[in-house]
Design a protein around this motif. Sequence first.
Motif, PDB file in Angstrom:
ATOM      1  N   ARG A  48      -5.877  -3.934  -6.384  1.00 39.51           N
ATOM      2  CA  ARG A  48      -4.543  -4.305  -6.264  1.00 39.51           C
ATOM      3  C   ARG A  48      -3.536  -2.867  -5.813  1.00 39.51           C
ATOM      4  NH1 ARG A  48      -5.125  -7.046 -10.970  1.00 39.51           N
ATOM      5  NH2 ARG A  48      -4.441  -5.113 -12.344  1.00 39.51           N
ATOM      6  N   ALA A  49      -3.799  -1.704  -6.294  1.00 39.59           N
ATOM      7  CA  ALA A  49      -3.345  -0.634  -5.837  1.00 39.59           C
ATOM      8  C   ALA A  49      -3.686  -0.177  -4.534  1.00 39.59           C
ATOM      9  CB  ALA A  49      -3.741   0.243  -7.012  1.00 39.59           C
ATOM     10  N   VAL A  50      -4.798  -0.229  -3.926  1.00 40.66           N
ATOM     11  CA  VAL A  50      -5.119   0.109  -2.776  1.00 40.66           C
ATOM     12  C   VAL A  50      -4.450  -0.648  -1.657  1.00 40.66           C
ATOM     13  CG1 VAL A  50      -7.095   0.853  -1.213  1.00 40.66           C
ATOM     14  CG2 VAL A  50      -7.133   1.513  -3.445  1.00 40.66           C
ATOM     15  N   THR A  51      -4.837  -1.965  -2.146  1.00 45.13           N
ATOM     16  CA  THR A  51      -4.098  -2.873  -1.212  1.00 45.13           C
ATOM     17  C   THR A  51      -2.705  -2.829  -0.943  1.00 45.13           C
ATOM     18  OG1 THR A  51      -5.795  -4.652  -1.797  1.00 45.13           O
ATOM     19  CG2 THR A  51      -3.760  -5.366  -0.663  1.00 45.13           C
ATOM     20  N   ALA A  52      -1.909  -2.468  -1.845  1.00 45.24           N
ATOM     21  CA  ALA A  52      -0.491  -1.989  -1.740  1.00 45.24           C
ATOM     22  C   ALA A  52      -0.195  -0.772  -1.054  1.00 45.24           C
ATOM     23  CB  ALA A  52       0.052  -1.885  -3.174  1.00 45.24           C
ATOM     24  N   LEU A  53      -1.088   0.076  -1.326  1.00 47.19           N
ATOM     25  CA  LEU A  53      -1.103   1.283  -0.388  1.00 47.19           C
ATOM     26  C   LEU A  53      -1.388   1.451   0.891  1.00 47.19           C
ATOM     27  CD1 LEU A  53      -0.581   4.404  -1.378  1.00 47.19           C
ATOM     28  CD2 LEU A  53      -2.819   4.861  -1.712  1.00 47.19           C
ATOM     29  N   GLU A  54      -2.173   0.398   1.413  1.00 50.21           N
ATOM     30  CA  GLU A  54      -2.755   0.623   2.749  1.00 50.21           C
ATOM     31  C   GLU A  54      -3.082   1.771   3.382  1.00 50.21           C
ATOM     32  OE1 GLU A  54       0.391  -1.923   4.548  1.00 50.21           O
ATOM     33  OE2 GLU A  54      -0.883  -3.778   4.172  1.00 50.21           O
ATOM     34  N   PRO A  55      -3.989   2.593   2.812  1.00 47.44           N
ATOM     35  CA  PRO A  55      -4.474   4.047   3.676  1.00 47.44           C
ATOM     36  C   PRO A  55      -5.124   3.741   4.758  1.00 47.44           C
ATOM     37  CG  PRO A  55      -6.009   3.128   1.735  1.00 47.44           C
ATOM     38  CD  PRO A  55      -5.170   2.103   1.724  1.00 47.44           C
ATOM     39  N   ILE A  56      -5.115   4.839   5.595  1.00 46.58           N
ATOM     40  CA  ILE A  56      -5.965   4.855   6.885  1.00 46.58           C
ATOM     41  C   ILE A  56      -7.094   4.902   6.232  1.00 46.58           C
ATOM     42  CG2 ILE A  56      -6.212   5.954   8.937  1.00 46.58           C
ATOM     43  CD1 ILE A  56      -3.192   6.608   8.890  1.00 46.58           C
ATOM     44  N   CYS A  57      -7.437   5.930   5.553  1.00 48.91           N
ATOM     45  CA  CYS A  57      -8.950   6.249   5.169  1.00 48.91           C
ATOM     46  C   CYS A  57      -9.025   6.725   3.540  1.00 48.91           C
ATOM     47  CB  CYS A  57      -9.432   7.835   5.868  1.00 48.91           C
ATOM     48  SG  CYS A  57     -11.025   8.301   5.296  1.00 48.91           S
ATOM     49  N   LEU A  58      -9.921   5.781   2.889  1.00 47.80           N
ATOM     50  CA  LEU A  58      -9.796   6.032   1.375  1.00 47.80           C
ATOM     51  C   LEU A  58     -11.270   6.705   0.991  1.00 47.80           C
ATOM     52  CD1 LEU A  58      -8.523   5.297  -1.426  1.00 47.80           C
ATOM     53  CD2 LEU A  58     -10.226   3.107  -1.174  1.00 47.80           C
ATOM     54  N   GLY A  59     -11.167   7.854   0.384  1.00 47.62           N
ATOM     55  CA  GLY A  59     -12.084   8.491  -0.236  1.00 47.62           C
ATOM     56  C   GLY A  59     -12.590   8.114  -1.670  1.00 47.62           C
ATOM     57  N   ALA A  60     -13.735   7.636  -1.828  1.00 49.65           N
ATOM     58  CA  ALA A  60     -14.269   7.203  -3.160  1.00 49.65           C
ATOM     59  C   ALA A  60     -15.255   8.248  -3.764  1.00 49.65           C
ATOM     60  CB  ALA A  60     -14.709   5.835  -3.026  1.00 49.65           C
ATOM     61  N   TYR A  61     -16.146   7.974  -4.629  1.00 45.94           N
ATOM     62  CA  TYR A  61     -17.156   8.439  -5.233  1.00 45.94           C
ATOM     63  C   TYR A  61     -18.052   7.670  -5.587  1.00 45.94           C
ATOM     64  CZ  TYR A  61     -15.126   7.053  -9.476  1.00 45.94           C
ATOM     65  OH  TYR A  61     -14.687   6.423 -10.650  1.00 45.94           O
ATOM     66  N   CYS A  62     -19.506   8.184  -5.862  1.00 46.42           N
ATOM     67  CA  CYS A  62     -20.714   7.547  -6.279  1.00 46.42           C
ATOM     68  C   CYS A  62     -20.434   7.902  -7.935  1.00 46.42           C
ATOM     69  CB  CYS A  62     -21.784   7.664  -5.643  1.00 46.42           C
ATOM     70  SG  CYS A  62     -21.933   7.239  -3.902  1.00 46.42           S
ATOM     71  N   ALA A  63     -20.653   6.716  -8.673  1.00 51.74           N
ATOM     72  CA  ALA A  63     -20.530   6.799 -10.318  1.00 51.74           C
ATOM     73  C   ALA A  63     -22.044   7.740 -10.714  1.00 51.74           C
ATOM     74  CB  ALA A  63     -20.357   5.814 -10.935  1.00 51.74           C
ATOM     75  N   THR A  64     -21.664   8.664 -11.740  1.00 49.03           N
ATOM     76  CA  THR A  64     -22.601   9.192 -12.628  1.00 49.03           C
ATOM     77  C   THR A  64     -22.200   9.509 -14.159  1.00 49.03           C
ATOM     78  OG1 THR A  64     -24.064  11.266 -12.840  1.00 49.03           O
ATOM     79  CG2 THR A  64     -21.741  11.678 -12.001  1.00 49.03           C
TER      80      THR A  64
END
Length: 208
Positions: A48-64
Amino acid sequence: MSPYSLTPIPRENEGEDRAALRRALIARREQLPDRSAKEAALTAAVVRAVTALEPICLGAYCATRGEFDPLPALRQLAQALPDVQFALPVVDPATRQMRFVAWAPGEALQAGAYGIAVPVDQSRTVEPDALLVPCVGFVEAGLRLGYGGGYYDRYMAGRGDVYTIGLAFDLCELDDLRAEPHDHLLDLILTETGSFGLEAGLLGDEEL
């Protein structure tokens, strides 16, 4: 403060031992009850948050180490926002620097530094305009407790235009955390039941 938070965490003195806090919080997180339901709720909040934000490039991470895994949310976002570029971090322990490389859900991953998965193809460095940031702990004002390596703080230095979304579980909320000079406040922190930080209430929490 979330009613589900298990804080306060005992501290030895007012100076607070961040290493002890990290150990206690990681231990809690690795024993998280009802993980599947909480991960599903946080995944929905991220989408929901990212859809509302509509970024050009979204950085994420791999969980540990018991972190919330954002990759299922990225798979949903790839369908909802087909024009968004995704990226994952690659760190260099020798220089203590972090960069983001282009990645798409389903592309191959391999073990990287500290045993954290990274893209096999690291040929294209990108600059996200929004970041999903893992939190070991947090306070509702938006201050994050990380692992102590400073990778995110160094990366975010001078990048004030990057929108930061911290991700954590309720039980990692702290009643107090003393800011250090290098700390950066996050714009938004999402948990499985709520939102916190500088822009809490503005994005992604309509159904929380």
